[in-house]
Design a protein around this motif. Structure first.
Motif, PDB file in Angstrom:
ATOM      1  N   ALA A 291       0.836  -1.204   0.000  1.00 60.72           N
ATOM      2  CA  ALA A 291       0.000   0.000   0.000  1.00 60.72           C
ATOM      3  C   ALA A 291       0.870   1.253   0.000  1.00 60.72           C
ATOM      4  O   ALA A 291       0.564   2.241  -0.691  1.00 60.72           O
ATOM      5  CB  ALA A 291      -0.933  -0.018   1.207  1.00 60.72           C
ATOM      6  N   LYS A 292       1.953   1.226   0.767  1.00 62.36           N
ATOM      7  CA  LYS A 292       2.890   2.351   0.792  1.00 62.36           C
ATOM      8  C   LYS A 292       3.512   2.565  -0.587  1.00 62.36           C
ATOM      9  O   LYS A 292       3.685   3.706  -1.041  1.00 62.36           O
ATOM     10  CB  LYS A 292       3.992   2.089   1.824  1.00 62.36           C
ATOM     11  CG  LYS A 292       3.554   2.199   3.271  1.00 62.36           C
ATOM     12  CD  LYS A 292       3.296   3.641   3.647  1.00 62.36           C
ATOM     13  CE  LYS A 292       2.966   3.791   5.113  1.00 62.36           C
ATOM     14  NZ  LYS A 292       2.677   5.194   5.477  1.00 62.36           N
ATOM     15  N   PHE A 293       3.852   1.470  -1.234  1.00 65.51           N
ATOM     16  CA  PHE A 293       4.456   1.560  -2.567  1.00 65.51           C
ATOM     17  C   PHE A 293       3.467   2.153  -3.565  1.00 65.51           C
ATOM     18  O   PHE A 293       3.837   3.007  -4.387  1.00 65.51           O
ATOM     19  CB  PHE A 293       4.906   0.170  -3.018  1.00 65.51           C
ATOM     20  CG  PHE A 293       5.569   0.144  -4.367  1.00 65.51           C
ATOM     21  CD1 PHE A 293       6.931   0.388  -4.481  1.00 65.51           C
ATOM     22  CD2 PHE A 293       4.839  -0.104  -5.519  1.00 65.51           C
ATOM     23  CE1 PHE A 293       7.545   0.376  -5.721  1.00 65.51           C
ATOM     24  CE2 PHE A 293       5.442  -0.107  -6.760  1.00 65.51           C
ATOM     25  CZ  PHE A 293       6.802   0.125  -6.863  1.00 65.51           C
ATOM     26  N   ARG A 294       2.231   1.703  -3.519  1.00 67.16           N
ATOM     27  CA  ARG A 294       1.215   2.232  -4.438  1.00 67.16           C
ATOM     28  C   ARG A 294       0.985   3.722  -4.219  1.00 67.16           C
ATOM     29  O   ARG A 294       0.826   4.488  -5.170  1.00 67.16           O
ATOM     30  CB  ARG A 294      -0.097   1.460  -4.267  1.00 67.16           C
ATOM     31  CG  ARG A 294      -0.075   0.057  -4.861  1.00 67.16           C
ATOM     32  CD  ARG A 294      -1.479  -0.516  -4.968  1.00 67.16           C
ATOM     33  NE  ARG A 294      -2.106  -0.654  -3.667  1.00 67.16           N
ATOM     34  CZ  ARG A 294      -2.023  -1.743  -2.910  1.00 67.16           C
ATOM     35  NH1 ARG A 294      -1.316  -2.793  -3.328  1.00 67.16           N
ATOM     36  NH2 ARG A 294      -2.639  -1.809  -1.743  1.00 67.16           N
ATOM     37  N   SER A 295       0.975   4.111  -2.936  1.00 68.98           N
ATOM     38  CA  SER A 295       0.793   5.522  -2.620  1.00 68.98           C
ATOM     39  C   SER A 295       1.946   6.359  -3.183  1.00 68.98           C
ATOM     40  O   SER A 295       1.734   7.439  -3.746  1.00 68.98           O
ATOM     41  CB  SER A 295       0.692   5.708  -1.105  1.00 68.98           C
ATOM     42  OG  SER A 295       0.626   7.073  -0.763  1.00 68.98           O
ATOM     43  N   LEU A 296       3.153   5.850  -3.038  1.00 69.96           N
ATOM     44  CA  LEU A 296       4.327   6.559  -3.551  1.00 69.96           C
ATOM     45  C   LEU A 296       4.296   6.624  -5.072  1.00 69.96           C
ATOM     46  O   LEU A 296       4.622   7.666  -5.663  1.00 69.96           O
ATOM     47  CB  LEU A 296       5.598   5.856  -3.078  1.00 69.96           C
ATOM     48  CG  LEU A 296       6.930   6.443  -3.535  1.00 69.96           C
ATOM     49  CD1 LEU A 296       7.094   7.870  -3.012  1.00 69.96           C
ATOM     50  CD2 LEU A 296       8.093   5.563  -3.076  1.00 69.96           C
ATOM     51  N   SER A 297       3.908   5.540  -5.706  1.00 68.91           N
ATOM     52  CA  SER A 297       3.910   5.498  -7.169  1.00 68.91           C
ATOM     53  C   SER A 297       2.888   6.445  -7.792  1.00 68.91           C
ATOM     54  O   SER A 297       3.014   6.813  -8.962  1.00 68.91           O
ATOM     55  CB  SER A 297       3.645   4.066  -7.650  1.00 68.91           C
ATOM     56  OG  SER A 297       2.339   3.652  -7.287  1.00 68.91           O
ATOM     57  N   SER A 298       1.911   6.840  -6.996  1.00 67.75           N
ATOM     58  CA  SER A 298       0.881   7.755  -7.518  1.00 67.75           C
ATOM     59  C   SER A 298       1.333   9.211  -7.511  1.00 67.75           C
ATOM     60  O   SER A 298       0.672  10.077  -8.084  1.00 67.75           O
ATOM     61  CB  SER A 298      -0.400   7.620  -6.686  1.00 67.75           C
ATOM     62  OG  SER A 298      -0.199   8.089  -5.365  1.00 67.75           O
ATOM     63  N   LYS A 299       2.459   9.501  -6.883  1.00 73.14           N
ATOM     64  CA  LYS A 299       2.953  10.876  -6.780  1.00 73.14           C
ATOM     65  C   LYS A 299       3.823  11.228  -7.982  1.00 73.14           C
ATOM     66  O   LYS A 299       4.391  10.360  -8.634  1.00 73.14           O
ATOM     67  CB  LYS A 299       3.729  11.061  -5.471  1.00 73.14           C
ATOM     68  CG  LYS A 299       2.925  10.737  -4.213  1.00 73.14           C
ATOM     69  CD  LYS A 299       3.766  10.916  -2.963  1.00 73.14           C
ATOM     70  CE  LYS A 299       3.038  10.441  -1.710  1.00 73.14           C
ATOM     71  NZ  LYS A 299       1.772  11.131  -1.476  1.00 73.14           N
TER      72      LYS A 299
END
Length: 207
Positions: A131-139
């Motif tokens: 989930a942290k990775f997905r959040s980062l990838s959206s930036k």
């Protein structure tokens, strides 16, 4: 030879290869056959028990440590690979490249240790880490750089430093203790570099 035949000394001695033995060898084998057979029958289960003991030597606690380190290593490697491709900040890309190198060394060491200890390792991060990775990838842009430095360069790296320190202090396995101590210094250096990168990014944003 069928399964119903009896494995006696005379049966074995009638094989073509052993018939070539001279009389002295045959007499010696006849005299010691039962003794050698008893030793072989005793040795087989002992080897199996030794193999099983080696498999079970690693405690569930130590297995958990190795799995936790592996998940963090995978998260940091994948996030850093993304940063190299996505960031427009050369300092971020340099830090990410160094992280990939460091995590590659950590990952190789832990895989060798796991093979030695016959421990299974996860092949992906935890659900929370994903989930942290997905959040980062959206930036994008500076928001991505800030998120990467904060999430991977500092917070995630703090977790690795704390975990390696915990392992070194609490594990009862000397090999795992040596592994943790060996990589604790480089992990701490990466954390300090990550903190410095985060400070630079924050200072740039405030200008």
């Amino acid at each position: 030879m069928s399964d119903s035949q009896t494995w006696s000394f005379d049966t074995i001695m009638r094989t073509p290869y052993l018939m070539e033995f001279n009389m002295t060898s045959q007499l010696w084998l006849r005299k010691h056959f039962l003794h050698l057979l008893a030793i072989s029958l005793l040795a087989a289960p002992m080897l199996v028990l030794h193999d099983a003991a080696a498999t079970e030597a690693l405690s569930s606690k130590d297995q958990g440590y190795l799995k936790d380190v592996t998940r963090l290593e995978i998260l940091q490697t994948e996030a850093s690979e993304m940063a190299v491709l996505k960031s427009g900040n050369e300092q971020v890309r340099d830090f990410a490249r160094e992280m990939i190198k460091t995590q590659s060394q950590l990952g190789e060491a832990i895989r060798q240790l796991a093979n030695q200890k016959r421990a299974d390792l996860p092949k992906e991060p935890s659900l929370w880490q994903k989930a942290k990775f997905r959040s980062l990838s959206s930036k994008e842009g500076s928001e991505f750089d800030l998120g990467y430095a904060k999430t991977i360069g500092v917070k995630s790296q703090e977790n690795i430093v704390k975990l390696l320190g915990k392992i070194a202090e609490r594990t009862e396995d000397p090999d795992i203790k040596a592994f943790a101590l060996q990589h604790l210094s480089s992990a701490t250096n990466s954390l300090e570099t990550g903190k410095a990168l985060l400070a630079v990014i924050k200072a740039t944003e405030s200008d």
